[in-house]
Write a protein that holds these residues in place. Structure first.
Motif, PDB file in Angstrom:
ATOM      1  N   ILE A  68      32.581 -17.556 -51.974  1.00  0.00           N
ATOM      2  CA  ILE A  68      31.399 -16.726 -51.734  1.00  0.00           C
ATOM      3  C   ILE A  68      31.258 -15.843 -52.966  1.00  0.00           C
ATOM      4  CG2 ILE A  68      30.309 -14.964 -50.298  1.00  0.00           C
ATOM      5  CD1 ILE A  68      31.721 -16.135 -47.903  1.00  0.00           C
ATOM      6  N   PRO A  69      30.399 -16.224 -53.908  1.00  0.00           N
ATOM      7  CA  PRO A  69      30.252 -15.440 -55.142  1.00  0.00           C
ATOM      8  C   PRO A  69      29.554 -14.097 -54.943  1.00  0.00           C
ATOM      9  CG  PRO A  69      29.677 -17.736 -55.514  1.00  0.00           C
ATOM     10  CD  PRO A  69      29.783 -17.544 -54.033  1.00  0.00           C
ATOM     11  N   PHE A  70      28.672 -13.986 -53.931  1.00  0.00           N
ATOM     12  CA  PHE A  70      27.999 -12.712 -53.700  1.00  0.00           C
ATOM     13  C   PHE A  70      27.412 -12.669 -52.299  1.00  0.00           C
ATOM     14  CE2 PHE A  70      24.605 -15.411 -55.466  1.00  0.00           C
ATOM     15  CZ  PHE A  70      23.590 -15.229 -54.530  1.00  0.00           C
ATOM     16  N   PHE A  71      27.186 -11.463 -51.815  1.00  0.00           N
ATOM     17  CA  PHE A  71      26.345 -11.232 -50.646  1.00  0.00           C
ATOM     18  C   PHE A  71      25.750  -9.852 -50.787  1.00  0.00           C
ATOM     19  CE2 PHE A  71      30.177  -9.086 -49.265  1.00  0.00           C
ATOM     20  CZ  PHE A  71      29.751  -8.077 -48.404  1.00  0.00           C
ATOM     21  N   PHE A  72      24.652  -9.602 -50.098  1.00  0.00           N
ATOM     22  CA  PHE A  72      24.036  -8.277 -50.118  1.00  0.00           C
ATOM     23  C   PHE A  72      23.158  -8.100 -48.895  1.00  0.00           C
ATOM     24  CE2 PHE A  72      21.109 -11.015 -52.549  1.00  0.00           C
ATOM     25  CZ  PHE A  72      19.902 -10.783 -51.893  1.00  0.00           C
ATOM     26  N   VAL A  73      22.904  -6.835 -48.561  1.00  0.00           N
ATOM     27  CA  VAL A  73      21.996  -6.456 -47.474  1.00  0.00           C
ATOM     28  C   VAL A  73      21.086  -5.356 -47.985  1.00  0.00           C
ATOM     29  CG1 VAL A  73      21.804  -5.439 -45.160  1.00  0.00           C
ATOM     30  CG2 VAL A  73      23.621  -7.097 -45.652  1.00  0.00           C
ATOM     31  N   ASP A  74      19.799  -5.503 -47.771  1.00  0.00           N
ATOM     32  CA  ASP A  74      18.826  -4.495 -48.163  1.00  0.00           C
ATOM     33  C   ASP A  74      19.186  -3.155 -47.512  1.00  0.00           C
ATOM     34  OD1 ASP A  74      16.306  -2.866 -47.981  1.00  0.00           O
ATOM     35  OD2 ASP A  74      15.473  -4.616 -48.995  1.00  0.00           O
ATOM     36  N   PRO A  75      19.103  -2.042 -48.252  1.00  0.00           N
ATOM     37  CA  PRO A  75      19.441  -0.744 -47.657  1.00  0.00           C
ATOM     38  C   PRO A  75      18.683  -0.451 -46.364  1.00  0.00           C
ATOM     39  CG  PRO A  75      19.204  -0.522 -50.022  1.00  0.00           C
ATOM     40  CD  PRO A  75      18.780  -1.918 -49.690  1.00  0.00           C
ATOM     41  N   ALA A  76      17.426  -0.912 -46.269  1.00  0.00           N
ATOM     42  CA  ALA A  76      16.632  -0.634 -45.074  1.00  0.00           C
ATOM     43  C   ALA A  76      17.101  -1.428 -43.862  1.00  0.00           C
ATOM     44  CB  ALA A  76      15.160  -0.933 -45.342  1.00  0.00           C
ATOM     45  N   ALA A  77      17.928  -2.455 -44.068  1.00  0.00           N
ATOM     46  CA  ALA A  77      18.367  -3.309 -42.965  1.00  0.00           C
ATOM     47  C   ALA A  77      19.840  -3.108 -42.630  1.00  0.00           C
ATOM     48  CB  ALA A  77      18.110  -4.778 -43.309  1.00  0.00           C
ATOM     49  N   ARG A  78      20.470  -2.099 -43.195  1.00  0.00           N
ATOM     50  CA  ARG A  78      21.893  -1.890 -42.957  1.00  0.00           C
ATOM     51  C   ARG A  78      22.146  -1.185 -41.621  1.00  0.00           C
ATOM     52  NH1 ARG A  78      23.324  -0.105 -49.177  1.00  0.00           N
ATOM     53  NH2 ARG A  78      22.761  -2.134 -50.073  1.00  0.00           N
ATOM     54  N   GLY A  79      23.389  -1.254 -41.199  1.00  0.00           N
ATOM     55  CA  GLY A  79      23.769  -0.577 -39.965  1.00  0.00           C
ATOM     56  C   GLY A  79      23.477  -1.378 -38.727  1.00  0.00           C
ATOM     57  N   ARG A  80      23.138  -2.680 -38.880  1.00  0.00           N
ATOM     58  CA  ARG A  80      22.788  -3.508 -37.717  1.00  0.00           C
ATOM     59  C   ARG A  80      23.623  -4.781 -37.643  1.00  0.00           C
ATOM     60  NH1 ARG A  80      17.529  -2.353 -40.214  1.00  0.00           N
ATOM     61  NH2 ARG A  80      16.675  -0.479 -39.221  1.00  0.00           N
ATOM     62  N   GLY A  81      24.678  -4.857 -38.442  1.00  0.00           N
ATOM     63  CA  GLY A  81      25.554  -6.026 -38.387  1.00  0.00           C
ATOM     64  C   GLY A  81      25.074  -7.221 -39.168  1.00  0.00           C
ATOM     65  N   LEU A  82      24.040  -7.041 -39.995  1.00  0.00           N
ATOM     66  CA  LEU A  82      23.480  -8.185 -40.707  1.00  0.00           C
ATOM     67  C   LEU A  82      24.453  -8.750 -41.742  1.00  0.00           C
ATOM     68  CD1 LEU A  82      21.152 -10.089 -41.215  1.00  0.00           C
ATOM     69  CD2 LEU A  82      20.121  -8.356 -42.708  1.00  0.00           C
ATOM     70  N   GLY A  83      25.183  -7.889 -42.434  1.00  0.00           N
ATOM     71  CA  GLY A  83      26.148  -8.379 -43.407  1.00  0.00           C
ATOM     72  C   GLY A  83      27.202  -9.250 -42.758  1.00  0.00           C
ATOM     73  N   ARG A  84      27.699  -8.833 -41.594  1.00  0.00           N
ATOM     74  CA  ARG A  84      28.695  -9.633 -40.873  1.00  0.00           C
ATOM     75  C   ARG A  84      28.111 -10.977 -40.477  1.00  0.00           C
ATOM     76  NH1 ARG A  84      33.468  -8.806 -38.297  1.00  0.00           N
ATOM     77  NH2 ARG A  84      33.401  -6.603 -38.894  1.00  0.00           N
TER      78      ARG A  84
ATOM     79  N   THR B  13      34.204 -20.439 -60.462  1.00  0.00           N
ATOM     80  CA  THR B  13      33.809 -20.901 -61.786  1.00  0.00           C
ATOM     81  C   THR B  13      33.084 -22.236 -61.621  1.00  0.00           C
ATOM     82  OG1 THR B  13      35.950 -22.004 -62.070  1.00  0.00           O
ATOM     83  CG2 THR B  13      35.735 -19.790 -62.982  1.00  0.00           C
ATOM     84  N   PRO B  14      32.073 -22.499 -62.448  1.00  0.00           N
ATOM     85  CA  PRO B  14      31.824 -21.829 -63.720  1.00  0.00           C
ATOM     86  C   PRO B  14      30.874 -20.639 -63.663  1.00  0.00           C
ATOM     87  CG  PRO B  14      30.422 -23.761 -63.537  1.00  0.00           C
ATOM     88  CD  PRO B  14      31.268 -23.729 -62.293  1.00  0.00           C
ATOM     89  N   ASN B  15      30.178 -20.421 -62.554  1.00  0.00           N
ATOM     90  CA  ASN B  15      29.059 -19.473 -62.585  1.00  0.00           C
ATOM     91  C   ASN B  15      29.277 -18.264 -61.690  1.00  0.00           C
ATOM     92  OD1 ASN B  15      27.609 -21.022 -64.426  1.00  0.00           O
ATOM     93  ND2 ASN B  15      26.624 -22.231 -62.831  1.00  0.00           N
ATOM     94  N   TYR B  16      30.391 -17.567 -61.880  1.00  0.00           N
ATOM     95  CA  TYR B  16      30.591 -16.342 -61.109  1.00  0.00           C
ATOM     96  C   TYR B  16      29.667 -15.237 -61.629  1.00  0.00           C
ATOM     97  CZ  TYR B  16      33.635 -14.700 -64.940  1.00  0.00           C
ATOM     98  OH  TYR B  16      34.147 -14.319 -66.151  1.00  0.00           O
ATOM     99  N   VAL B  17      29.245 -14.389 -60.719  1.00  0.00           N
ATOM    100  CA  VAL B  17      28.413 -13.242 -61.089  1.00  0.00           C
ATOM    101  C   VAL B  17      29.312 -12.089 -61.525  1.00  0.00           C
ATOM    102  CG1 VAL B  17      26.671 -11.604 -60.275  1.00  0.00           C
ATOM    103  CG2 VAL B  17      26.625 -13.986 -59.487  1.00  0.00           C
ATOM    104  N   LEU B  18      30.302 -11.782 -60.716  1.00  0.00           N
ATOM    105  CA  LEU B  18      31.344 -10.804 -61.034  1.00  0.00           C
ATOM    106  C   LEU B  18      32.682 -11.436 -60.662  1.00  0.00           C
ATOM    107  CD1 LEU B  18      29.692  -7.572 -59.585  1.00  0.00           C
ATOM    108  CD2 LEU B  18      29.929  -8.152 -62.003  1.00  0.00           C
ATOM    109  N   PRO B  19      33.780 -10.990 -61.260  1.00  0.00           N
ATOM    110  CA  PRO B  19      35.073 -11.608 -60.945  1.00  0.00           C
ATOM    111  C   PRO B  19      35.495 -11.440 -59.486  1.00  0.00           C
ATOM    112  CG  PRO B  19      35.208 -10.337 -62.978  1.00  0.00           C
ATOM    113  CD  PRO B  19      33.890 -10.007 -62.357  1.00  0.00           C
ATOM    114  N   GLY B  20      35.094 -10.353 -58.864  1.00  0.00           N
ATOM    115  CA  GLY B  20      35.508 -10.069 -57.503  1.00  0.00           C
ATOM    116  C   GLY B  20      34.751  -8.864 -56.989  1.00  0.00           C
ATOM    117  N   LEU B  21      35.330  -8.181 -56.032  1.00  0.00           N
ATOM    118  CA  LEU B  21      34.678  -7.030 -55.405  1.00  0.00           C
ATOM    119  C   LEU B  21      35.081  -5.745 -56.104  1.00  0.00           C
ATOM    120  CD1 LEU B  21      32.969  -5.903 -52.997  1.00  0.00           C
ATOM    121  CD2 LEU B  21      35.154  -5.522 -51.866  1.00  0.00           C
TER     122      LEU B  21
END
Length: 329
Positions: free
Chosen positions: A93-109, A133-141
């Protein structure tokens, strides 16, 4: 890359796979969600959509009223980095994100669970965040930047494998240190040769990188040179016998001239000063080209390489946790 874990709002649909038309909205949502690590449309296209391993169903997208409010990207190998190894148990899983307006509702989980379920359905029992690899965005968290994401990943069974340090240094006023000049001259007097590689040297350079360091380094060198990166971005060193003993370079990744690396010296040649000389010769070339800084994303902060970089004036700017989740068999 943050989320809290309560009940999701009814208006947010279950995640679905990527569809045509999602790209611009995903980029906008990413930049709203992770302003410390924004992405441009061309970089998203290059790292995700044009990746040989990209599967639209692996990019889980959450939409609310036509607005993208989150995503989690799962990927497994369809094309090996080298040889024939598709790493059939491994997913990322190279990345995940949740819009600030949609947080606090379990969407990331929910997004991460859907991404993990997709990988598991494809036989992946080991999942890493985010060292793909080969296309990581960042090495980790970066847990300092995204503490809620760290808590969420931990709650889903991810554990830290190791940490990767990103380092930077200013090149303003850089000059070859006197001790580096002395060591370079001593090595030259013993028959070592520091030079820009010729075309015919590249076969040996790619083999050295792939066999003694990382197949991904060999791929990066091959691809950047095929795309037109000038050879003078590389300094190689040969032993008196003629064997290639190491190299250092810049501009290999995403055509970013200020990004240093990859860089390596044969294990049996470490401690001779070759690495220090190579490092500073490339920094000197970078400064001669008018660059104001040098940086890279990934080294062990307490490793020999990390000590070498710090001695050369680099300092740690971020620390990333490479995480792993092992599924029950």
């Amino acid at each position: 890359m943050t989320d809290r874990t309560t009940t999701p709002r009814a208006g947010v649909r279950a995640s679905r796979g990527f569809r045509a038309g999602d790209g611009p909205r995903l980029v906008e949502a990413w930049c709203r969600s992770a302003p410390a690590d924004p992405v441009s449309p061309d970089r998203f296209r290059r790292l995700v959509l044009l990746d040989a391993n990209f599967d639209p169903e692996g990019l889980r997208v959450a939409v609310d009223g036509g607005r993208v409010v989150g995503a989690a990207y799962a990927v497994r190998r369809l094309t090996p980095v080298s040889g024939t190894d598709l790493e059939p148990e491994q997913g990322w899983i190279p990345f995940f994100f949740v819009d600030p307006a949609a947080r606090g509702r379990g969407l990331g989980r929910r997004l991460l669970t859907d991404a993990l379920d997709w990988l598991h359905a494809h036989g992946r029992t080991r999942v890493d965040f985010a060292s793909y690899t080969p296309n990581y965005v960042l090495p980790g968290l970066d847990a300092a930047a995204y503490p809620e994401a760290a808590g969420l990943l931990e709650s889903l069974g991810f554990r830290t494998l190791y940490e990767a340090a990103a380092m930077d240094r200013s090149l303003v006023g850089h000059r070859l240190p006197a001790e580096v000049v002395r060591r370079r001259d001593e090595l030259r007097g013993r028959g070592y040769r520091f030079a820009t590689p010729a075309d015919d040297d590249l076969v040996e350079l790619v083999a050295l990188a792939g066999e003694h360091f990382s197949p991904d380094w060999a791929r990066a060198i091959r691809e950047c040179l095929a795309a037109g990166t000038p050879l003078d971005r590389i300094v190689v060193v040969r032993e008196p016998s003629g064997r290639l003993a190491g190299w250092a370079m810049h501009g290999a990744y995403e055509s970013v001239d200020e990004r240093f690396g990859p860089f390596g010296v044969l294990a049996e040649m470490r401690g001779t000063g070759l690495g220090k000389v190579l490092l500073h010769l490339v920094l000197e070339r970078m400064r001669a080209r008018g660059l104001h800084s040098a940086w890279f994303l990934w080294t062990g902060e307490r490793s020999p390489a990390g000590h070498l970089y710090r001695a050369a004036g680099f300092s740690t700017t971020r620390v990333f946790r490479v995480l792993r989740r092992e599924a029950a068999r």
